[in-house]
Design an enzyme around this catalytic site. Structure first.
Site, short mmCIF file in Angstrom:
data_model
loop_
_atom_site.label_atom_id
_atom_site.label_comp_id
_atom_site.label_asym_id
_atom_site.label_seq_id
_atom_site.Cartn_x
_atom_site.Cartn_y
_atom_site.Cartn_z
N GLU A 432 0.84 -1.18 0.00
CA GLU A 432 0.00 0.00 0.00
C GLU A 432 0.88 1.24 0.00
OE1 GLU A 432 -1.46 0.60 3.82
OE2 GLU A 432 -2.56 2.42 3.33
N ASP A 505 -0.15 -0.50 6.19
CA ASP A 505 0.09 0.16 7.47
C ASP A 505 -0.92 -0.30 8.51
OD1 ASP A 505 2.29 1.64 6.76
OD2 ASP A 505 1.08 3.28 5.93
N ASP A 507 -2.86 1.34 10.19
CA ASP A 507 -3.80 2.42 10.47
C ASP A 507 -5.12 2.16 9.75
OD1 ASP A 507 -3.26 2.87 7.83
OD2 ASP A 507 -2.19 4.76 8.14
N ASP A 509 -6.46 3.41 7.01
CA ASP A 509 -6.35 3.18 5.56
C ASP A 509 -5.82 1.79 5.26
OD1 ASP A 509 -7.40 5.57 4.89
OD2 ASP A 509 -5.48 6.57 4.45
#
Ligand code: TSJ
Length: 644
Positions: A432, A505, A507, A509
């Site tokens: 990503e 990640d 997080d 997203d």
């Protein structure tokens, strides 16, 4: 290489009980994985299921209406029911109380007390002794014959013989246990995992009341589930964030000999096929004979109806896939001596069940359609539309192939491929974001590691048919790179990599893209997950430095441990940096911590993980606003990241 393997295998040992009795519980502690699948978090949760299964058997036998599961404040588990209570009388064969035998002899459950359980019961784990062997301590209380009987064990050994500790006016069994920290990677229970499982069991056993409570400080939560409609309500639940095409949930059931089958189904306006099947209340994500029978009968009945009423002309039959577009179905069969096969022992092998399910659905669905012509027409229309779309897509695809030469193996520009050609040795990292992909490109071992960057929001596959997925600019490079095709065309033998590693990640997203990818694999390339080819990379969370020495940590606990080590006796100042994303790592750091097979950790994605992603995805992308709002509100309180 330290690859954490999560398995969904349902390990059940049959036969040879004399030998196993001699082996005793020591065998369980020597090879716990043999009895509970693994010693990871999945095995830990399995302990609860083993105990609850006994109460469910009591409910199936007709003597228990309520089961309570509690995560106590200290993290231990209590399971209780209002059944007859485990027998406490002395067994003639052993001269010991039956209760003691249940907890100290492998596979003793259900086989004592005269009649014991009949066909419908006794299907489950008899794993009380397994749980006992793997518990630091376990206490059981049986309310029976007006008395409370109590017994305590530690790691399988008797600590306190059975004794009467009081009077009672009810019957039932209560077990409290503390999983042994020496046996498991983690002893922390996840409320949502238990909640999901208990809800599933409540759906599968209509009318049974199951409650779950979390009493740990700061995490108090509880739910009571009881579904009079059983698997009909399960289908309604699965469709909760979708728009149903007909209000009725279609339900059929029947039995032959010792076996029973029931099926509930309802179509919705999406293109996804959602078939959830069980054998003896055990999930069978790889399908098997019950699913085969279901699919064959569904296709045959819909075609017969369409031809009879002139909706299908000549040889223009609708395919099985056409008939299952937008279907949500729950299939539940119960049988003695279930055979579990397949990669993860999650596929039902008993052939007579195929005939049973096929017969029941053929007969009863045909009648249902005759009696409900409006619903019948809606379903036939859906299948016919699917059929036309699929035809058009096939033509478009052939054209596109001819034009672009995709057929000859053209690879997407974005793909940085590896040199090795043997799929068994090849890995692909789906990365990503731009900067992370850059570092991964430079840091990788290009002999066997390929990189495919992915970014931006992907297509909402909820609203997309197979044809649109082939043409989607985010997904088509992925499909080309993997090489196995999608949907019914998917061919694992053409796959170009046997390790597909999602690197995103930690997080929101990252969770988003991971959920999308897993949903996509789950729906269109499920054998990838069944074969255990899909992984999640595990990047470190912290970097700790002392002068020129640096170390990384993958969890808060590891950070604390490493920081003590790094400080040493002198207690000097060290620097701790939290990685906010993969992009913050340079190519060497990324290689050393996340990509080097000698040092990295990979987490294997299971069907369970993927099916959970699919459910989250459905809720988040669905048309219904209420379930989405509920989900976000519920998960927002756990702050930081939404993980799958
Ligand atoms: F797993 C377990 F043993 F630890 C356990 C068993 C845990 C819990 C919470 C409940 C149970 C359990 C067992 N609930 N109900 C029963 N029932 C029997 O064991 C039972 C009772 C009566 C008779 C009979 O023939 O009279 C037979 C059985 C098997």
């Amino acid at each position: 290489m330290s690859e954490l393997e999560k398995t969904t295998a349902v390990e059940q040992e049959y036969g040879g009980s004399e030998i196993q009795v001699l082996e005793g519980l020591e065998a369980v502690r020597k090879r716990p994985g043999m009895y509970i699948g693994s010693t990871s978090s999945s095995g830990l949760h399995h302990l609860v299921y083993e105990i609850v299964d006994n109460s469910i058997d009591e409910a199936l036998a007709g003597y228990c209406t309520e089961i309570r599961v509690i995560i106590n404040a200290d993290g231990t588990i209590t399971v209780s029911d209002n059944g007859r209570g485990i027998p406490v009388d002395i067994q003639p064969q052993t001269g010991r109380p039956a209760l003691e035998v249940v907890f100290t002899v492998l596979h003793a459950g259900g086989k004592f007390g005269g009649g014991g359980y009949k066909v419908s019961g006794g299907l489950h784990g008899v794993g009380a002794s397994v749980v006992n062997a793997l518990s630091e301590w376990l206490t059981v209380q049986v309310h029976k014959n007006g008395k409370i009987h109590e017994m305590t064990f530690s790691r399988g050994n008797i600590v306190k013989e059975m004794e009467i500790v009081g009077d009672t006016d009810r019957t039932g069994t209560t077990v409290t246990f503390k999983p042994d920290g020496e046996m498991f990677d983690t002893v922390e229970y996840d409320y949502e995992t238990l909640h999901t499982r208990m809800r599933q069991q409540a759906f599968l056993n209509a009318g049974l009341r199951i409650s779950i409570e979390d009493k740990r400080v700061g995490r108090e939560e509880s739910d009571t589930m009881c579904y009079e409609g059983g698997i009909r309500e399960y289908v309604t639940y699965l469709n909760r964030s979708k728009t149903a095409l007909h209000s009725d949930v279609i339900y059929v059931s029947g039995s032959k000999g010792d076996s029973t089958a029931e099926i509930a189904l309802q179509y919705n306006d999406t293109y996804a096929e959602n078939i959830v099947s069980f054998a003896n209340d055990i999930r069978t994500p790889e399908g098997g004979m019950h699913e085969t029978g279901f699919k064959a009968a569904l296709t045959r009945v819909l075609n017969a109806y369409g031809i009879k009423y002139g909706m299908i002309k000549g040889d223009d039959k609708v395919s099985g896939e056409d008939c299952r577009e937008g279907i949500t179905a729950v299939i539940s069969v119960k049988l003695t001596e279930a055979q579990f096969e397949g990669q993860t022992k999650a596929k039902l092998g008993n052939a007579h069940i195929r005939t049973l399910v096929d017969n029941i659905l053929s007969d009863q669905l045909a009648v249902y359609l005759e009696e409900h012509p409006v619903v019948a027409r809606t379903i036939l229309d859906k299948a016919l539309t699917a059929n036309r779309a699929r035809e058009a897509a096939r033509k478009a695809r052939e054209n596109a192939r001819r034009k672009t030469g995709l057929e000859s193996g053209g690879m997407p520009d974005k793909l940085k491929d590896c040199n090795e050609k043997d799929p068994a040795l090849c890995e692909i990292y789906i990365v990503e974001g731009d900067s992370a992909a850059g570092s991964a490109n430079q840091g990788r071992d290009s002999r066997f590691q390929a990189i495919l960057p992915m970014w931006g929001k992907m297509l909402n596959v909820e609203k997309a048919r197979v044809d649109r997925i082939y043409n989607n600019d985010k997904l088509s490079p992925l499909i080309s790179a993997l090489g196995g095709g999608i949907g019914e065309d998917f061919d694992i033998n053409r796959l170009r990599y046997h390790k597909i590693i999602i690197m995103s990640d930690a997080d929101v997203d990252g969770a988003h893209i991971r959920t999308l990818l897993l949903t996509f694999f789950f729906r269109y390339m499920r054998p990838l997950i069944e074969h255990g080819f899909v992984y999640s990379a595990v990047p470190p969370l912290y970097k700790l430095s002392r002068g020129k020495t640096t170390r990384v940590a993958y969890s808060d606990e590891e950070r604390d441990r490493v920081s003590v080590e790094l400080r040493g006796e002198s207690n000097v100042k060290i620097e701790i940096q939290r990685y906010k994303g993969l992009g913050e790592m340079n190519k060497d750091e990324l290689w050393e911590t996340t990509m080097d097979p000698e040092r990295r950790t990979l987490r294997r994605i299971t069907l369970d993980d993927a099916s959970r992603a699919d459910e989250i995805f459905t809720v988040l992308m669905g048309e219904q606003v209420e379930p989405r709002k509920e989900w976000i509100e519920k998960n927002a309180k756990y702050a930081v990241n939404i993980d799958i």
